[in-house]
Scaffold this active site. Structure first.
Site, PDB file in Angstrom:
ATOM      1  N   SER A 199       0.820  -1.197   0.000  1.00  0.00           N
ATOM      2  CA  SER A 199       0.000   0.000   0.000  1.00  0.00           C
ATOM      3  C   SER A 199       0.865   1.264   0.000  1.00  0.00           C
ATOM      4  CB  SER A 199      -0.954  -0.038   1.186  1.00  0.00           C
ATOM      5  OG  SER A 199      -2.159   0.599   0.860  1.00  0.00           O
TER       6      SER A 199
ATOM      7  N   LYS B 299     -23.136  16.568   7.077  1.00  0.00           N
ATOM      8  CA  LYS B 299     -22.057  16.791   8.036  1.00  0.00           C
ATOM      9  C   LYS B 299     -21.880  15.611   8.977  1.00  0.00           C
ATOM     10  CE  LYS B 299     -18.771  19.200   9.831  1.00  0.00           C
ATOM     11  NZ  LYS B 299     -17.536  19.425   9.054  1.00  0.00           N
TER      12      LYS B 299
END
Length: 370
Positions: A190, A242
């Site tokens: 990764s 949000k």
């Protein structure tokens, strides 16, 4: 973006399996109960106060000496730890005293070895952009260091940290002009592989786990569990989405598409970086961006690794690329810059200083009543 939520409440984005294994549970040992005096033994229990006949009895033997002994042992352990820590730090200072000082012996051509053996993150270590950049600066400033070997044993980590470290390595190669060779240990995956892909040559073991090109974002939904527990949450928010990453409700389809776009965008940057570093096309790298690792053997075949080899092979290759027959190995490590670093080092002792203070207070109280 780091695992979990950032300060804006957005979910963090990380490359692959970057998390380090957690520490094991610490189980407190069972308390040991001292045996009672055996019947018929000569041991006596003395009670405080006057004895029969008005004669003053001998004062009870307190526990002060036991507490005192424990305090001395603990304090001694702290001191020994401090002495060892200071010795190690001062040893580092002697090698890396100031920026620009030589890390190597005079006129001794060397290869600087950097170890990345943890999660790629913003923690100030060599596995962080700040720490990695400082180590590369050391290698760049020392004229005796002709090449760099990066020994990697990491499963990745935070996407942004990996991106920055990749940029720093590219800049080092361009500005310092010194060859870089990567040696993959058990894992180079990764974000760690994104960094490795910028090297001039990559070695891996046959069983190394390499690649894992891709991005993952996790949003955990606790809504059903909280409902079963009778927990209700009211989110007072400035915008409809949000609270999308707070786990108190399911994502809407629009929110899911938004986060998927972020993941795809970051992965595209990852693929482009690997393609540039490895001299491959983005299509070639995209086919390998399955999110899974490859063995070292398969990585040689698909182009993610150049050859099967050890750390020793990587050092020899670095010497070859630098045009030197033999290079002395120099371990590049972070240094303690000032006395505050030593204080922080001592403060990291596993010995709990509050326990020492409590023991000393108890000792003082025991002595006062005796």
């Amino acid at each position: 973006m780091e695992p979990g939520k950032n300060h804006e409440g957005q979910p963090a984005t990380a490359f692959g399996d970057g998390e380090d294994p957690g520490q094991g549970r610490h189980v407190n040992p069972a308390a040991t109960v001292p045996p009672s005096p055996a019947a018929g033994s000569s041991a006596e229990v003395l009670s405080p106060g006057p004895a029969s006949g008005g004669a003053a009895a001998a004062p009870a033997k307190g526990r002060g000496w036991i507490v005192g002994l424990a305090a001395v042992i603990v304090a001694g352990a702290v001191c020994l730890f401090g002495i060892q820590s200071c010795t190690d730090s001062l040893g580092s200072l002697s090698l890396f005293e100031t920026s620009g000082s030589s890390l190597t012996k005079a006129d001794q051509a060397s290869v600087g070895v950097i170890e990345l053996s943890s999660t790629i993150a913003y923690d100030g270590t060599a596995c962080s952009p700040e720490g990695f950049s400082k180590l590369l600066d050391q290698a760049a400033e020392d004229d005796n260091i002709k090449a760099v070997v990066i020994r990697i044993d990491s499963g990745g980590g935070t996407a942004t940290a990996g991106e920055e470290m990749t940029t720093y390595l590219k800049e080092f190669k361009q500005q310092a002009g010194k060859p870089v060779v990567v040696s993959c240990a058990s894992m180079c995956a990764s974000a760690a592989y994104e960094i490795a892909s910028q090297a001039d040559y990559i070695y891996a073991a046959k069983s190394s786990a390499v690649g894992a090109i891709g991005t993952i974002m996790q949003v955990v939904n606790y809504a059903d569990l909280m409902e079963k527990l009778g927990i209700k949450i009211d989110n007072i928010k400035s915008a409809e989405s949000k609270d999308s990453s707070y786990g108190t409700r399911e994502l809407t389809e629009e929110e899911r598409k938004h986060y998927q776009h972020q993941v795809d965008q970051i992965t595209r940057n990852f693929v482009e970086a690997v393609a540039e570093g490895r001299g491959m096309t983005t299509d070639q790298v995209s086919k390998l961006a399955t999110g899974m690792t490859f063995t070292g053997t398969d990585s040689v075949e698909n182009g993610l690794v150049d050859a099967i080899g050890t750390l020793r092979d990587a050092v020899d290759k670095a010497a070859e690329l630098a045009g030197c027959e033999d290079l002395e190995e120099v371990s590049l490590q972070q240094s303690a810059d000032d006395w505050s670093s030593l204080v922080d080092l001592l403060g990291s002792s596993k010995v709990d200083r509050e326990d020492v203070i409590a023991a000393l207070k108890e000792l003082s109280n025991e002595q006062a009543v005796q």
